[in-house]
Write an enzyme that holds these catalytic residues in place. Structure first.
Site, short mmCIF file in Angstrom:
data_model
loop_
_atom_site.label_atom_id
_atom_site.label_comp_id
_atom_site.label_asym_id
_atom_site.label_seq_id
_atom_site.Cartn_x
_atom_site.Cartn_y
_atom_site.Cartn_z
N ASP A 136 -6.26 2.85 -3.74
CA ASP A 136 -6.83 2.64 -2.56
C ASP A 136 -7.60 4.49 -2.50
OD1 ASP A 136 -5.96 1.98 -0.84
OD2 ASP A 136 -6.80 0.64 -0.26
N SER A 144 0.57 -1.46 -0.43
CA SER A 144 0.55 -0.58 0.13
C SER A 144 1.03 1.38 0.16
CB SER A 144 -0.77 0.29 1.65
OG SER A 144 -1.81 1.40 0.86
N ASP A 172 -2.59 6.58 -3.20
CA ASP A 172 -1.12 6.18 -2.72
C ASP A 172 -0.90 5.15 -3.05
OD1 ASP A 172 -3.65 3.85 -2.19
OD2 ASP A 172 -2.60 3.54 -0.56
#
Ligand code: MG
Length: 453
Positions: free
Chosen positions: A241, A95, A237
């Site tokens: 998401d 992420s 990011d």
């Protein structure tokens, strides 16, 4: 048993905390648990190809057929798992973490991260059992599938694209060298926008800015918005998401602004709806939702808890204060590009600038802070704190949330991933919220000292 899953998937420093051997074994356990037809995707990190190959091998070894989606954002993988009726899948990504990290996010057949109960089943197999390998003639097959267009068309179809197109918006995009650059510009293009980009080449070293978009690392995007006269800016990011928005003046809007704006619009379209969010969210969300006759469904902090609460209760809107908006009419997961399309739709419908729209939202003074605390005493600290704190109302859903009569609140919770206590607080003035944080921070530090000495 040791924990494998954190707040959102498995994460660790590459070749130290997370190795190829671990990912292969974990993927076999995932394959045994989720079903036969599984998708796999990856972000653009240096180590993602390595872990991707390991995960494919792990899945094939337990007889899964692997639908190879390749490089794509997490929400694209999630949506297409649901759309193609697969049994689930996994995403190789860390992420927004720094480049030395990587990880695995696990997705169920409904297109949402697996529930905590399934994480526990996988963990138990990983630590105390053996995945069931199949005989040589039952090994799975791998199919390459190009799903990007499916996703892009679906996102565009969820908004009034004709109306947005008429407005001919100018948009500045900063995917932060992450995988959002695969879908966000194409969606903006289909919505008739003129597009300006920075950091849009995928690069696992994240040379443009850190992978987590924050007010202190978006100055280049601010400049781009201003010099191009864009109507808005969007920063994503690393796995696409989450998205953070900038208004036409280059002002950075905190995640709760875009969440409140999209929630307000959703309630306008679906009056009386419920909205799911975590106990760390701003009163601004509560006010916007309640004013429109809706109500809040509270969860613990963590996007998986919010998404799963949406699925279990049939709620179509959710979000968190860090720029994660979940639009259940598309898929009840955080989706930075879907949120971008929703914001463009709101701007087109209302015929107002983004700064104008945001100025109509309630605003509170917020602070976040942290206190270092060894993992092994976190629970004891919490028990002691519960006795020490003074507030007319205390909620213990996730750590301690203290409510005061003037509307101020403070949330004190042990981090699930780091040896720290996180503090979130809100009040009507910065002075009040600063005092609230200071007082409670001292109390936490005293309590930790008491236990350590
Ligand atoms: Mg992310």
């Amino acid at each position: 048993m040791t924990k494998l899953f954190g707040t959102n998937g498995v994460r660790g420093v590459v070749n130290q905390e997370l190795t190829v051997e671990m990912v292969t074994r974990l993927s076999s356990c995932i394959g045994n648990t989720l079903g036969k037809e599984l998708a796999i995707g990856r972000d653009g990190r240096i180590s993602s190809q390595m872990f991707y190959n390991a995960a494919v091998s792990g899945l094939l070894s337990v007889g899964c057929n692997v639908h190879d989606f390749g490089l794509l954002p997490t929400p694209t993988l999630q949506y297409c798992i649901k759309h193609l009726n697969l049994d689930g899948g996994l995403m190789i990504t860390a992420s927004h973490n720094p480049p030395q990290f990587n990880g695995v996010k696990v997705v169920a057949g409904d297109g949402v991260e697996i529930p905590r109960s399934v994480e526990e089943v996988i963990e138990e197999m990983y630590f105390s059992k053996e995945p069931k390998l199949v005989s040589w003639d039952k090994i799975g097959k791998k199919y390459s599938r190009d799903v990007i267009d499916i996703y892009i068309n679906e996102v565009v179809s969820k908004v009034d694209y004709k109306k947005i197109k008429e407005k001919k918006f100018k948009i500045a995009l900063d995917p932060g060298n992450g995988v959002a650059s695969i879908v966000a510009p194409l969606i903006a293009q289909k919505l008739g926008c003129t597009i300006y980009t920075i950091n849009s080449d995928i690069d696992g070293t994240f040379p443009g800015r850190e992978s987590e978009p924050r007010p202190d690392n978006l100055s280049n995007l601010q400049e781009l918005v201003k010099t191009t006269g864009s109507d808005l800016g969007v920063a994503f990011d690393g796995d696409g998401d989450r998205s953070i928005f900038l208004d036409e003046n280059g002002e950075i809007l905190y995640g709760d602004r875009s969440f409140a704006l999209t929630a307000k619009d959703f309630l306008n379209r679906y009056p009386g709806s419920k909205v799911v969010t975590s106990v760390s969210s701003s009163n601004a969300i509560v006010e916007v939702v309640e004013k429109a006759g809706g109500s809040i469904y509270w969860t613990k902090v963590g996007s998986v808890d919010i998404s799963r609460a949406m699925v279990e209760n049939g709620i179509m809107f959710g979000g968190e204060e860090n720029g994660g908006v979940m639009y259940g009419l598309h898929n009840p997961v955080r989706d930075g590009s879907m949120t971008m399309a929703l914001i463009l739709w709101i701007m087109a419908n209302e015929g107002q600038s983004l700064s104008n729209l945001v100025s109509q939202l309630p605003q509170y003074a917020q602070l976040k802070d942290r206190v270092k605390c060894p993992n092994n005493i976190k629970e004891q600290v919490l028990k002691l704190l519960e006795k020490k704190v003074k507030a007319p109302k205390i909620d213990t859903m996730d750590g301690l949330k203290l409510f005061y009569p003037d509307g101020s609140w403070i949330l004190i919770r042990p981090s699930g991933t780091e040896p720290i206590y996180r503090i979130y607080a809100e009040s009507d003035t910065l002075e009040k919220v600063t005092k609230l944080v200071e007082e409670n921070k001292n109390l936490i530090e005293e309590t930790i000292k008491q236990l350590v000495s």
